[in-house]
Enzyme design. Structure first.
Site, PDB file in Angstrom:
ATOM      1  N   LYS A  44       0.843  -1.209   0.000  1.00 26.83           N
ATOM      2  CA  LYS A  44       0.000   0.000   0.000  1.00 26.83           C
ATOM      3  C   LYS A  44       0.873   1.251   0.000  1.00 26.83           C
ATOM      4  O   LYS A  44       0.397   2.365   0.164  1.00 26.83           O
ATOM      5  CB  LYS A  44      -0.905   0.020   1.249  1.00 26.83           C
ATOM      6  CG  LYS A  44      -1.969  -1.030   1.285  1.00 26.83           C
ATOM      7  CD  LYS A  44      -3.067  -0.700   2.303  1.00 26.83           C
ATOM      8  CE  LYS A  44      -2.603  -0.702   3.702  1.00 26.83           C
ATOM      9  NZ  LYS A  44      -3.709  -0.541   4.669  1.00 26.83           N
ATOM     10  N   LYS A  46       2.730   2.223   2.291  1.00 30.35           N
ATOM     11  CA  LYS A  46       2.594   2.832   3.620  1.00 30.35           C
ATOM     12  C   LYS A  46       3.709   2.269   4.497  1.00 30.35           C
ATOM     13  O   LYS A  46       3.946   1.071   4.522  1.00 30.35           O
ATOM     14  CB  LYS A  46       1.243   2.459   4.249  1.00 30.35           C
ATOM     15  CG  LYS A  46       0.124   3.447   3.966  1.00 30.35           C
ATOM     16  CD  LYS A  46      -1.046   3.207   4.922  1.00 30.35           C
ATOM     17  CE  LYS A  46      -1.825   4.484   5.104  1.00 30.35           C
ATOM     18  NZ  LYS A  46      -2.965   4.334   6.006  1.00 30.35           N
TER      19      LYS A  46
END
Ligand code: C2G
Length: 130
Positions: A44, A46
């Site tokens: 993601k 992230k």
């Protein structure tokens, strides 16, 4: 018993997360959270401050949360809905429409995000603290 299913990274837990979990739990009786693993976070794009096991321990301490499962792939949601007999899938409305394919299997609810709070904002504030 109505089962609610939601997913997220839940890094540096804040009131936006809590408000999502509180409202999700209000929709049923059991709330299951699919917690993004460190590997899935990389997918993601992230970078969580806290690792999966710390984020899991924190989530499990929240009274609204009944079970935490690992979120490892985008594609696991349909099998999770079936496996846990989820009646409702809930996400914040920043995901509006993205999970409508689950409507074939359960109710899909996008809840308004809590404004003015995010993990990114917290990280930025800490970074620039004098
Ligand atoms: N959220 C919110 N209000 C905020 C911040 C977050 O309602 N101010 C909600 C998000 O919409 C999400 C949940 O809290 O439903 C968790 O947020 P994140 O940890 O940022 O999750 P995200 O990275 O969006 O991952 O497969 C789905 C993804 O794993 C979701």
């Amino acid at each position: 018993m109505k089962t609610i299913l939601t997913y997220g990274t839940y890094d540096l837990l804040h009131t936006g997360h809590i408000e999502l979990l509180r409202r999700a739990k209000e929709l049923g009786d059991i709330l299951i959270v699919g917690l993004s693993t460190d590997e899935f976070n990389a997918e993601k794009h992230k970078q969580a401050v806290l690792n999966y096991s710390d984020r899991k321990k924190i989530l499990e301490a929240i009274r609204y949360v009944d079970k935490v499962i690992p979120e490892e792939f985008w594609e696991q949601k349909i099998s999770d809905v079936k496996k846990y007999n989820a009646d409702v899938f809930v996400m914040g409305h920043d995901w509006d429409g993205k999970f409508d394919f689950l409507k074939k299997y359960c109710k899909v609810v996008y809840l308004p995000r809590t404004p003015y709070i995010s993990t990114t904002q917290i990280k930025t504030k800490i970074k620039f603290k004098k």
